[in-house]
Design a protein around this motif. Structure first.
Motif, PDB file in Angstrom:
ATOM      1  N   ILE A 158     -14.909  43.810 -32.113  1.00  0.00           N
ATOM      2  CA  ILE A 158     -15.488  45.090 -31.698  1.00  0.00           C
ATOM      3  C   ILE A 158     -15.353  45.286 -30.191  1.00  0.00           C
ATOM      4  CG2 ILE A 158     -17.601  46.451 -31.559  1.00  0.00           C
ATOM      5  CD1 ILE A 158     -18.526  45.029 -34.125  1.00  0.00           C
ATOM      6  N   ALA A 159     -15.739  44.269 -29.410  1.00  0.00           N
ATOM      7  CA  ALA A 159     -15.694  44.395 -27.952  1.00  0.00           C
ATOM      8  C   ALA A 159     -14.272  44.607 -27.449  1.00  0.00           C
ATOM      9  CB  ALA A 159     -16.309  43.154 -27.299  1.00  0.00           C
ATOM     10  N   LEU A 160     -13.329  43.842 -27.998  1.00  0.00           N
ATOM     11  CA  LEU A 160     -11.938  43.996 -27.567  1.00  0.00           C
ATOM     12  C   LEU A 160     -11.386  45.346 -28.000  1.00  0.00           C
ATOM     13  CD1 LEU A 160      -9.472  42.757 -26.232  1.00  0.00           C
ATOM     14  CD2 LEU A 160      -8.868  41.716 -28.421  1.00  0.00           C
ATOM     15  N   GLY A 161     -11.720  45.769 -29.229  1.00  0.00           N
ATOM     16  CA  GLY A 161     -11.257  47.077 -29.705  1.00  0.00           C
ATOM     17  C   GLY A 161     -11.791  48.213 -28.849  1.00  0.00           C
ATOM     18  N   LEU A 162     -13.073  48.163 -28.482  1.00  0.00           N
ATOM     19  CA  LEU A 162     -13.646  49.208 -27.634  1.00  0.00           C
ATOM     20  C   LEU A 162     -13.010  49.212 -26.246  1.00  0.00           C
ATOM     21  CD1 LEU A 162     -17.448  48.992 -28.552  1.00  0.00           C
ATOM     22  CD2 LEU A 162     -15.825  50.812 -29.144  1.00  0.00           C
TER      23      LEU A 162
END
Length: 362
Positions: A158-162
């Motif tokens: 999630i963090a990398l995608g955002l």
């Protein structure tokens, strides 16, 4: 008969034997300390490379480079040590580092300017972003009872995608000059990197908190036996949330340090950071089963892959051999940890619980 008459007197020979036994006990205890064993391995590796490349490897310029390259990972290793001691895991630190750096870069670009005012905003935003992800991890793990592996695996994506959504997959390179010049490339006394000084401060504070405070004692207790910790009054859920928030905050600090050092967000450059840090912490003696670990051990473990990588580059050896060597050391470290835990279980090592019960009665 008086007490003095019944008590055997300690003659010179008896005293000498007792001192020898005490020394032998101390040496035996030190010999069983895993981080000290790893330190000996590290010294041996350094000695080998120094002999094989005497004109390059042992010089201060090269040593300085190794220390500087390991500084950001050292900040992350402090947080991961706390997490693994609680018998948890955090696979999201690399992604949190990237997201925090992206959030800081966007905030500083929006404000504009190259002064300290803009840089301070970026530092605060980066650490706050890391704290958010750490708190989220801790809350879901402690309150919703989702396993740490699953939670942090999810937040890793999630963090990398955002971060990629916010940047469109393109790194942000607009970084205030004061940040790069003062932190990224700055030196103390003209030779010691400021980024390494920051890492050293984090290491010292982390070691004091872990080994000299109630917070650290409770961290060990949660990892040793969560149910027993609850029974002696430790607020386990609150402690887990605090530990993961601490780790996230340190990942945020590492994010702004990375931004300062490389002058870019480096979205694709942290894919193996989480595994590298976890490997280093485990090599340094922190048990994956929880309840055992030291900050100094994690830092010693961190320098083994750092030194191997540097030495192989200097000698012209293929870097793939570094992965082979680190993997072998990791397997040996986990095996030693299992043997040590088996011996401790037979010996009944309950020092943590003695401290906890003593505090509770006090």
């Amino acid at each position: 008969m008086s007490i003095d008459a019944r008590t055997p007197k300690m003659g010179p020979e008896t005293t000498a034997i007792a001192e020898v036994d005490a020394k032998e006990t101390l040496f035996a205890r030190l010999a069983r300390t895993q981080w000290l064993q790893i330190l000996i391995v590290l010294i041996a590796i350094v000695a080998v490379f120094s002999v094989m490349a005497p004109d390059t490897f042992p010089h201060w310029g090269n040593v300085r480079l190794i220390i500087q390259n390991a500084s950001i990972l050292a900040v992350l290793a402090v947080g991961i040590t706390f997490v693994i001691i609680t018998s948890g895991i955090d696979l999201s630190i690399g992604s949190v580092l990237v997201f925090s750096g992206v959030a800081a870069a966007i905030a500083m670009r929006t404000i504009g300017g190259d002064g300290w005012g803009t840089a301070i905003v970026g530092i605060v935003v980066s650490i706050a972003a890391g704290l958010f992800w750490g708190f989220f991890n801790g809350f879901v793990i402690a309150k919703l009872k989702v396993p740490p592996l699953i939670v942090t695996l999810g937040t890793m994506g999630i963090a990398l995608g955002l971060a990629q959504i916010l940047t469109g997959g393109v790194d942000i390179r607009e970084v205030p000059e004061v940040l790069t010049n003062s932190i990224g490339y700055g030196n103390v006394f003209g030779t010691i990197p400021i980024i390494s000084v920051i890492a050293l401060v984090v290491i010292v504070i982390g070691a004091i908190v872990l080994h000299r405070t109630r917070f650290g004692l409770h961290t060990y207790a949660v990892g040793s036996n969560e149910e027993s910790a609850r029974r002696v009054g430790v607020k386990v859920d609150r402690r887990l949330i605090a530990v993961y928030a601490l780790t996230g905050g340190l990942a945020g600090l590492a994010g702004i340090m990375s931004l300062a050092q490389f002058s870019t967000t480096a979205i694709a450059g942290q894919t193996e950071t989480n595994l590298n840090v976890i490997t280093a912490v485990v090599i340094g003696g922190t048990s994956l089963f929880g309840g055992i670990g030291t900050i100094i051990g994690s830092i010693v473990g961190l320098f083994i892959p750092a030194v191997l990588q540097n030495g192989f580059v200097i000698l012209g050896v293929q870097p793939f051999w570094q992965q082979v060597a680190v993997g072998a050391v990791l397997i040996v470290a986990v095996y030693v940890d299992q043997v040590r835990r088996a011996q401790a279980s037979r010996g009944g090592d309950v020092s943590v619980w003695k401290h906890l019960f003593a505090r509770r009665r006090g």
